[in-house]
Design an enzyme around this catalytic site. Structure first.
Site, short mmCIF file in Angstrom:
data_model
loop_
_atom_site.label_atom_id
_atom_site.label_comp_id
_atom_site.label_asym_id
_atom_site.label_seq_id
_atom_site.Cartn_x
_atom_site.Cartn_y
_atom_site.Cartn_z
N GLU A 82 0.72 -1.14 -0.05
CA GLU A 82 -0.04 0.06 0.23
C GLU A 82 0.79 1.23 -0.24
O GLU A 82 1.96 1.22 0.85
CB GLU A 82 -0.93 0.00 1.14
CG GLU A 82 -1.77 1.05 1.49
CD GLU A 82 -2.53 1.17 2.56
OE1 GLU A 82 -3.62 0.37 2.67
OE2 GLU A 82 -2.44 2.11 3.67
N TYR A 91 -6.50 7.10 -0.28
CA TYR A 91 -7.18 8.36 -0.70
C TYR A 91 -7.54 9.36 0.26
O TYR A 91 -7.65 8.84 1.25
CB TYR A 91 -8.37 7.84 -1.39
CG TYR A 91 -9.15 9.26 -1.97
CD1 TYR A 91 -8.80 9.71 -3.35
CD2 TYR A 91 -10.30 9.57 -1.55
CE1 TYR A 91 -9.61 10.73 -3.95
CE2 TYR A 91 -11.10 10.70 -2.03
CZ TYR A 91 -10.70 11.39 -3.18
OH TYR A 91 -11.40 12.40 -3.75
N HIS A 151 -15.16 -3.09 13.80
CA HIS A 151 -14.82 -1.73 13.38
C HIS A 151 -15.16 -0.92 14.83
O HIS A 151 -16.04 -1.33 15.60
CB HIS A 151 -15.72 -1.13 12.27
CG HIS A 151 -15.54 0.15 11.91
ND1 HIS A 151 -15.93 1.17 12.76
CD2 HIS A 151 -15.02 0.61 10.70
CE1 HIS A 151 -15.62 2.53 12.01
NE2 HIS A 151 -14.86 1.83 10.86
N GLY A 182 -14.73 5.22 4.91
CA GLY A 182 -13.69 6.15 5.35
C GLY A 182 -14.02 6.93 6.55
O GLY A 182 -14.99 6.83 7.27
N GLN A 234 -8.17 -4.64 8.21
CA GLN A 234 -7.31 -3.35 9.03
C GLN A 234 -6.18 -3.86 9.73
O GLN A 234 -6.19 -5.32 9.82
CB GLN A 234 -8.22 -2.80 10.15
CG GLN A 234 -7.97 -1.59 10.84
CD GLN A 234 -8.76 -1.18 12.02
OE1 GLN A 234 -9.27 -2.07 12.68
NE2 GLN A 234 -9.49 0.03 11.92
N ALA A 249 -20.54 1.67 2.87
CA ALA A 249 -19.77 1.35 2.19
C ALA A 249 -20.72 0.32 1.29
O ALA A 249 -20.38 0.29 -0.16
CB ALA A 249 -18.49 0.47 2.69
#
Length: 330
Positions: free
Chosen positions: A41, A73, A176, A132, A203, A152
């Site tokens: 990444e 991004y 999350h 995001g 993650q 999402a």
């Protein structure tokens, strides 16, 4: 008619580019035997100096043949134009398979569709779709754009409806931080996969058991979607300063056992022993990666922070063929 080959239609991407628009999932399926594939990444650079450093790192990884590379991004679209341009250049000027991150935060549906179109114009067909985090405070309250999407899953459907795109999503081994429990979190992941995602990238984590339990939960909830690749994300710790960065990116504190090793390496002097911390961080990442390989992970995805050296050292420790070149230390 003569026997001459007709030229390609004006505007069509060259054959070499079309070959690199295959899906991530297909690339993993076609990998065959041998070592588990790896991917990396990158982050969009903020200035020309950062861009030059990024391209040195890109060329170094290009010689290592990752399965794919992803470009993050900026929240709310920061560095948007530079990000879209560089991601397109990864498709047209390298042999790499680029994946563009697409985040819903701060964007209307019309803006998101336009952004997808910009990527498509650059030959990008692989997108990692994310809701995001709020800019400036990743753990802050989420606020939907008045003309945007809430989840999402909605963005996955929008992207799939726009054309022949290959979609990945995020998954969370520890859940999350906005999910009330792991069952709730797993339901959201399964919904994103059902909406048309081909795979997920987790993650970052430092306890392999969390990754294994995530796989078990998805399979138990939906065996069909649970068969899709769940790609684990890793980051070699190179200093105590990057511990803070790792915790910001993951939203979780490092396990006490990991921190104890890093703190011991840092020593008790007025300044940390950077070399010792870095060496221990590479060892920890190597151990995690080896366990993931042993447990059947489909790919190893490394956060690089636009440096190649630490990731290359982990891969070398694992027995991958890498090329030693001069690079910035990280």
């Amino acid at each position: 008619m003569t026997g001459d080959r007709e030229p390609e239609t004006t505007g069509a991407p060259p054959a070499s580019l079309r070959a690199r628009t295959r899906s991530v999932a297909q690339r993993l399926r076609d990998h065959g035997g041998g070592r588990v594939p790896f991917s990396v990444e990158f982050n969009p650079p903020r200035d020309t100096a950062g861009e030059a450093r990024l391209w040195r790192t890109v060329r170094e990884f290009e010689r290592m043949h990752p399965a794919f590379v992803s470009m993050t991004y900026g929240a709310g679209g920061s560095t948007k134009d530079r990000t879209v341009r560089i991601t397109g250049e990864l498709a047209t000027e390298t042999t790499l398979l680029p994946v563009a991150h697409l985040t819903a935060v701060g964007h209307s549906i019309a803006e998101l569709r336009s952004l997808v179109g910009s990527y498509a114009d650059s030959g990008i067909r692989n997108l990692l779709v994310l809701r995001g985090d709020p800019p400036g405070d990743p753990l802050g309250a989420w606020r939907k754009h008045p003309a945007g999407v809430e989840y999402a899953e909605e963005l996955v459907r929008i992207v799939r409806d726009l054309g022949d795109f290959h979609v990945g999503v995020a998954s969370f081994p520890q859940g999350h931080h906005r999910s009330p429990d792991l069952d709730h979190d797993t339901r959201f992941l399964a919904a994103k996969l059902r909406a048309g995602a081909d795979y997920s990238i987790t993650q970052m984590f430092f306890d392999v058991e969390h990754y294994l339990r995530l796989r078990d939960r998805v399979v138990a909830m939906d065996p069909v979607e649970g068969a899709k690749p769940i790609i684990p994300e890793l980051m070699p710790i190179t200093s105590l300063r990057t511990v803070q960065r790792a915790e910001e990116l993951s939203g979780r504190a490092l396990p006490r056992s990991v921190m104890a090793r890093l703190e011991k390496a840092a020593g008790t002097g007025p300044e940390e022993d950077r070399a010792a911390v870095r060496a221990e961080g590479v060892r920890i990442a190597t151990e995690i990666a080896q366990r993931l390989i042993d447990e059947g992970a489909p790919c190893l995805h490394f956060i690089t922070l636009n440096f190649a050296k630490a990731t290359r050292e982990v891969l070398t420790n694992l027995g991958y063929a890498t090329h030693t070149t001069t690079s910035a230390v990280a």
